[in-house]
Design a protein around this motif. Structure first.
Motif, mmCIF file in Angstrom:
data_model
loop_
_atom_site.group_PDB
_atom_site.id
_atom_site.type_symbol
_atom_site.label_atom_id
_atom_site.label_comp_id
_atom_site.label_asym_id
_atom_site.label_seq_id
_atom_site.Cartn_x
_atom_site.Cartn_y
_atom_site.Cartn_z
ATOM 1 N N VAL A 2 0.856 -1.190 0.000
ATOM 2 C CA VAL A 2 0.000 0.000 0.000
ATOM 3 C C VAL A 2 0.887 1.234 0.000
ATOM 4 N N HIS A 3 0.525 2.201 -0.837
ATOM 5 C CA HIS A 3 1.342 3.401 -1.020
ATOM 6 C C HIS A 3 0.469 4.651 -0.972
ATOM 7 N N THR A 4 1.102 5.757 -0.611
ATOM 8 C CA THR A 4 0.527 7.078 -0.824
ATOM 9 C C THR A 4 1.257 7.706 -2.002
ATOM 10 N N PHE A 5 0.535 7.999 -3.062
ATOM 11 C CA PHE A 5 1.082 8.737 -4.197
ATOM 12 C C PHE A 5 0.617 10.184 -4.072
ATOM 13 N N LEU A 6 1.541 11.108 -4.096
ATOM 14 C CA LEU A 6 1.239 12.522 -3.930
ATOM 15 C C LEU A 6 1.675 13.290 -5.175
ATOM 16 N N ALA A 7 0.848 14.224 -5.600
ATOM 17 C CA ALA A 7 1.159 15.029 -6.781
ATOM 18 C C ALA A 7 0.432 16.360 -6.660
ATOM 19 N N GLU A 8 0.918 17.354 -7.368
ATOM 20 C CA GLU A 8 0.337 18.693 -7.266
ATOM 21 C C GLU A 8 -0.089 19.211 -8.625
ATOM 22 N N ALA A 9 -1.128 20.047 -8.611
ATOM 23 C CA ALA A 9 -1.509 20.771 -9.815
ATOM 24 C C ALA A 9 -0.483 21.873 -10.056
#
Length: 239
Positions: free
Chosen positions: A230-237
């Motif tokens: 299980v992972h947290t993928f983080l990204a921004e606009a």
């Protein structure tokens, strides 16, 4: 209702059938709720969410909504799910007035009256179940304010042989038998196993986020036996 890893379009209906037993099953999963809170914490939402508007995409029975609420108790949170049964379970729980729920497939948000901009989007166990994840990621990008964060909380095992082996062993020994015992039908949980095995590796999903216009893309996994599962993928606009 049987679901296919090749055609996930019937997933909401399958979740309708499993909704009444879903919370009992996930509550028996050590770390399930704690890991959702970890992913919500990793969004680093400021000032306990004061003045923020957040989208919980694929909110299910409300576990991800509760995770968001724990880190942003003063935010306006809109939970959306395509399964009427799962959403009914969520709405039966006690929530502050700042939390609302909408029944809609995530692909049809605009038709359901859900429009941006949002100061953050949390999508737990959602992207893997969509027929066109790229189109949905682009839609999420359009819904976010510049600089706002998308957090995708998701299974991804293809980059690790050990994680793949652990995942399949846990499915065979625990998840599928427990699903059959509690709901009388294990097809949804067999689909879960197949869909995770087929989903992007963590590196490939980070690349997918980049290709669809996100910046500051990164990921972190979870502690314990779900490390590299299980992972947290983080990204921004883009700003």
């Amino acid at each position: 209702m049987k679901v296919s890893a090749d055609d996930p379009s019937d997933v909401p209906a399958a979740f309708d059938e499993g909704a009444s037993s879903y919370d009992t099953l996930v509550n028996s999963n050590p770390g399930y709720h704690a890991h959702l809170r970890i992913s919500a914490q990793r969004m680093r939402l400021p000032d306990e969410g004061r003045g923020l508007r957040l989208l919980d995409a694929g909110c299910g029975t409300g576990a991800s909504t509760a995770a968001l609420l724990s880190v942003a108790p003063h935010a306006e949170i809109v939970g959306v799910d395509g399964s009427e049964g799962m959403l009914a379970e969520a709405m039966a729980k006690r929530w502050p007035p700042s939390v609302s729920f909408v029944h809609s497939r995530i692909e049809d948000l605009a038709d359901a009256g859900v429009t941006g901009p949002f100061d953050g989007i949390f999508a737990a166990y959602l992207i893997r179940n969509l027929p066109d994840p790229d189109a949905q990621l682009r839609e999420f990008l359009a819904l976010l304010r510049p600089g706002a964060t998308l957090a995708v909380h998701e299974y991804s095992v293809r980059d690790s042989r050990l994680a793949t082996a652990v995942w399949n062993a846990v499915c065979a020994a625990i998840i599928i038998p427990s699903g059959r015992l509690r709901s009388g039908d294990a097809s949804l949980y067999r689909y879960l196993r197949r869909s995770v095995n087929r989903f992007d590796g963590a590196g490939a999903f980070r690349d997918r986020l980049h290709r669809n216009g996100f910046t500051a893309v990164r990921s972190e996994t979870m502690p314990g036996w779900q490390s590299n599962i299980v992972h947290t993928f983080l990204a921004e606009a883009p700003r």
